[in-house]
Design an enzyme around this catalytic site. Structure first.
Site, PDB file in Angstrom:
ATOM      1  N   GLN A 283       0.353  -0.570  -4.679  1.00  0.00           N
ATOM      2  CA  GLN A 283      -0.948   0.344  -4.765  1.00  0.00           C
ATOM      3  C   GLN A 283      -0.621   1.619  -4.764  1.00  0.00           C
ATOM      4  OE1 GLN A 283      -2.424   1.273  -1.682  1.00  0.00           O
ATOM      5  NE2 GLN A 283      -3.686   2.634  -2.798  1.00  0.00           N
TER       6      GLN A 283
ATOM      7  N   TYR B 193      -2.366   5.439  -4.167  1.00  0.00           N
ATOM      8  CA  TYR B 193      -3.213   6.632  -4.047  1.00  0.00           C
ATOM      9  C   TYR B 193      -2.801   7.692  -4.741  1.00  0.00           C
ATOM     10  CZ  TYR B 193      -6.035   3.959  -0.243  1.00  0.00           C
ATOM     11  OH  TYR B 193      -6.637   3.300   0.455  1.00  0.00           O
TER      12      TYR B 193
ATOM     13  N   SER C 152       0.899  -1.047   0.044  1.00  0.00           N
ATOM     14  CA  SER C 152       0.047  -0.010   0.086  1.00  0.00           C
ATOM     15  C   SER C 152       0.950   1.364  -0.085  1.00  0.00           C
ATOM     16  CB  SER C 152      -0.894   0.016   1.153  1.00  0.00           C
ATOM     17  OG  SER C 152      -1.421   1.474   1.460  1.00  0.00           O
TER      18      SER C 152
ATOM     19  N   LYS D  69      -8.411  -0.547  -9.174  1.00  0.00           N
ATOM     20  CA  LYS D  69      -9.072  -1.180  -7.857  1.00  0.00           C
ATOM     21  C   LYS D  69     -10.264  -0.303  -7.306  1.00  0.00           C
ATOM     22  CE  LYS D  69      -7.862  -2.787  -3.452  1.00  0.00           C
ATOM     23  NZ  LYS D  69      -8.359  -1.848  -2.216  1.00  0.00           N
TER      24      LYS D  69
ATOM     25  N   THR E  42      -6.082   2.670  -6.816  1.00  0.00           N
ATOM     26  CA  THR E  42      -7.098   2.434  -6.114  1.00  0.00           C
ATOM     27  C   THR E  42      -7.980   3.837  -6.430  1.00  0.00           C
ATOM     28  OG1 THR E  42      -6.506   1.104  -4.373  1.00  0.00           O
ATOM     29  CG2 THR E  42      -8.174   2.304  -3.876  1.00  0.00           C
TER      30      THR E  42
ATOM     31  N   HIS F 158     -13.531  -2.029  -1.320  1.00  0.00           N
ATOM     32  CA  HIS F 158     -12.855  -1.516  -0.131  1.00  0.00           C
ATOM     33  C   HIS F 158     -13.132  -2.494   1.084  1.00  0.00           C
ATOM     34  CE1 HIS F 158      -9.537   1.547  -0.220  1.00  0.00           C
ATOM     35  NE2 HIS F 158      -9.478   1.002   1.246  1.00  0.00           N
TER      36      HIS F 158
HETATM   37  C1  FMN Z   1      -7.050  -2.414   7.560  1.00  0.00           C
HETATM   38  C2  FMN Z   1      -7.425  -2.166   5.910  1.00  0.00           C
HETATM   39  C3  FMN Z   1      -6.530  -1.333   5.368  1.00  0.00           C
HETATM   40  C4  FMN Z   1      -6.636  -1.300   3.921  1.00  0.00           C
HETATM   41  N1  FMN Z   1      -5.897  -0.252   3.316  1.00  0.00           N
HETATM   42  C5  FMN Z   1      -5.885  -0.141   2.053  1.00  0.00           C
HETATM   43  C6  FMN Z   1      -5.082   0.844   1.347  1.00  0.00           C
HETATM   44  O1  FMN Z   1      -4.149   1.359   1.867  1.00  0.00           O
HETATM   45  N2  FMN Z   1      -5.118   0.821  -0.129  1.00  0.00           N
HETATM   46  C7  FMN Z   1      -6.309   0.154  -0.752  1.00  0.00           C
HETATM   47  O2  FMN Z   1      -6.186   0.295  -1.790  1.00  0.00           O
HETATM   48  N3  FMN Z   1      -6.937  -0.716   0.062  1.00  0.00           N
HETATM   49  C8  FMN Z   1      -6.972  -0.821   1.347  1.00  0.00           C
HETATM   50  N4  FMN Z   1      -7.835  -1.633   1.872  1.00  0.00           N
HETATM   51  C9  FMN Z   1      -8.843  -2.275   1.181  1.00  0.00           C
HETATM   52  C10 FMN Z   1      -8.009  -3.724   0.614  1.00  0.00           C
HETATM   53  O3  FMN Z   1      -7.151  -3.558  -0.464  1.00  0.00           O
HETATM   54  C11 FMN Z   1      -9.201  -4.786   0.305  1.00  0.00           C
HETATM   55  O4  FMN Z   1      -9.931  -3.985  -0.879  1.00  0.00           O
HETATM   56  C12 FMN Z   1     -10.071  -5.290   1.435  1.00  0.00           C
HETATM   57  O5  FMN Z   1      -9.322  -5.406   2.298  1.00  0.00           O
HETATM   58  C13 FMN Z   1     -10.974  -6.620   0.658  1.00  0.00           C
HETATM   59  O6  FMN Z   1     -11.577  -6.938   1.650  1.00  0.00           O
HETATM   60  P1  FMN Z   1     -11.392  -8.128   2.724  1.00  0.00           P
HETATM   61  O7  FMN Z   1     -10.625  -7.571   3.819  1.00  0.00           O
HETATM   62  O8  FMN Z   1     -12.683  -8.481   3.242  1.00  0.00           O
HETATM   63  O9  FMN Z   1     -10.614  -9.209   2.111  1.00  0.00           O
HETATM   64  C14 FMN Z   1      -7.564  -1.899   3.306  1.00  0.00           C
HETATM   65  C15 FMN Z   1      -8.147  -2.974   3.969  1.00  0.00           C
HETATM   66  C16 FMN Z   1      -8.037  -3.192   5.181  1.00  0.00           C
HETATM   67  C17 FMN Z   1      -8.864  -3.981   6.047  1.00  0.00           C
END
Ligand code: FMN
Length: 387
Positions: free
Chosen positions: A128, A130, A107, A252, A156, A276
């Site tokens: 990834q 932002y 990330s 994404k 994203t 997300h």
């Molecule tokens: C604690 C946490 C932090 C996340 N941080 C990011 C991030 O920095 N960038 C991003 O594109 N998605 C982020 N996501 C989303 C994840 O990439 C992903 O889309 C999501 O966790 C998928 O769902 P799941 O946790 O049910 O598998 C985050 C998800 C969680 C749970």
């Protein structure tokens, strides 16, 4: 040593061993958490078709995602603050993914920097992005990803503004953890976390501090982040980023057919059907419900991947059978990391692989590439009639 048989076992240990603030940060969705919950429960509505007397020898889950070999169609999703769930968390997760033969996505909001993860791995990982307003930072971070030989950029698109997660506000989420009385009391039972954290130099946002203008400490970082996520991000800017990057691009956060068609127009290599993990627009439909309509719209143009709600190998199998060429796990591996560090991420991947392999066999298939809709029993009108 507890016997770990499923992802829930890892989640229980994660909760026990990680400061409440960071466990809650992982285990939450936006507002009422409806979408967060339904991401999981909608997978349960799909059933599998049991078949018998089919030769099950010589099975394989190996396939490709965007032309890259993977031991199963599962990548580790980008998760911000992973290095707060466990010291050097990004490095540990990347190493586990590399050994298992699946992609790791770092990330932008990671604790360990691109360079740190590069230093500790031997194969290319994914990064990834932002999109930030600061053009110099944007150009700089894309160059840093290139220098680290990142093999795919995951852009994203569903977080121009941050979804509201009540627990984070109530906990006063901060990086690093502030020494308040409740935090200190909570830490007393998480001594291993604390000891490991004391020993690492990776305690802040490694991709940002020292790289973005005017960000040299945590105080200024929070101001910077709030001001910097670019709310004006649009398809023109996405096109420009594609040109700047010049490598494989995965978009994404697509949940709608019209956006999926725009992704085709900008020349993406793949999209991730994602909400997300329910952390942004509460009330949006679950990703698995949106998968088939989006594949019907654009599935012949590029690869369609999915995340949100995957907690088992059976979920991976269901998404694959519906036509996804790749899946991503977020929380499922973070539970493993918080529970047992690198070994826990490996355990999460092993659990998912075993469930995927066995379920595929019991559905009468030996090769993941032969898995199709025929192995599923899907309620009529699963995608729903929404007007
Ligand atoms: C604690 C946490 C932090 C996340 N941080 C990011 C991030 O920095 N960038 C991003 O594109 N998605 C982020 N996501 C989303 C994840 O990439 C992903 O889309 C999501 O966790 C998928 O769902 P799941 O946790 O049910 O598998 C985050 C998800 C969680 C749970």
């Amino acid at each position: 040593m507890p016997v770990i048989t499923n992802i829930d076992d890892l989640k229980r240990l994660h909760k026990k061993r990680t400061p409440k603030m960071f466990y809650d940060y992982c285990e939450s969705g936006a507002w009422t958490e409806q979408t967060f919950r339904e991401n999981v429960t909608d997978f349960d509505k799909i059933r599998l078709r049991q078949r018998i007397a089919v030769d099950m020898e010589g099975r394989t889950t190996a396939t490709q995602m965007i032309g890259q070999d993977v031991s199963m169609p599962v990548a580790l999703a980008p998760v911000g603050l992973t290095g707060m769930q466990r010291a050097d968390g990004e490095i540990k997760a990347a190493k586990a993914a590399e050994k298992f033969g699946v992609p790791f996505t770092l990330s932008t909001m990671s604790i360990c920097s691109i360079e740190e993860v590069d230093k500790h791995t031997t194969k290319p990982f994914w990064f990834q992005l932002y999109v930030m307003r600061d053009q110099d930072f944007l150009e700089g971070i894309i160059q840093r990803a290139k220098d680290a030989k990142v093999s795919a950029l995951v852009l994203t698109l569903d977080l121009q503004i941050l979804g509201q997660r009540h627990k984070d506000l109530k906990n006063g989420l901060s990086v690093p953890l502030r020494p308040t009385l409740p935090n200190i009391a909570n830490l007393a039972t998480k001594w291993q976390w604390g000891l490991e954290m004391l020993a690492t130099k990776n305690k802040s946002f490694g991709n940002i501090v020292g790289h973005a203008k005017g960000v040299s400490n945590m105080g200024s970082l929070f101001t910077w982040t709030a001001e910097q996520f670019d709310p004006r991000l649009d398809w023109d800017k996405i096109k420009k980023i594609k040109e700047m990057w010049g490598g494989p691009l995965i978009l994404k956060g697509i949940l709608d057919e019209e956006d999926a068609r725009r992704a085709v127009d900008v020349g993406a290599d793949a999209i991730i059907v994602s909400n997300h993990g329910g952390r942004q627009l509460d009330g949006a439909l679950s990703s698995i419900r949106r998968l088939e309509p989006i594949i019907a719209a654009v599935g012949d143009q590029f690869e369609v991947h999915i995340d949100s709600g995957i907690r088992s190998g059976q979920d991976v199998l269901k998404a694959t059978a519906m036509g996804a060429t790749g899946t991503y796990i977020g929380r499922a591996y973070i539970y493993g990391l918080g529970a047992m560090g690198e070994a826990g991420v490996t355990k999460a991947l092993e659990v998912i692989h075993k469930e995927l392999d066995m379920s595929m066999a019991l559905c009468g298939r030996r090769n993941i590439n032969d898995v199709d809709r025929d192995i599923l029993l899907v309620p009529e009108d699963f995608a729903g009639r929404w007007a």
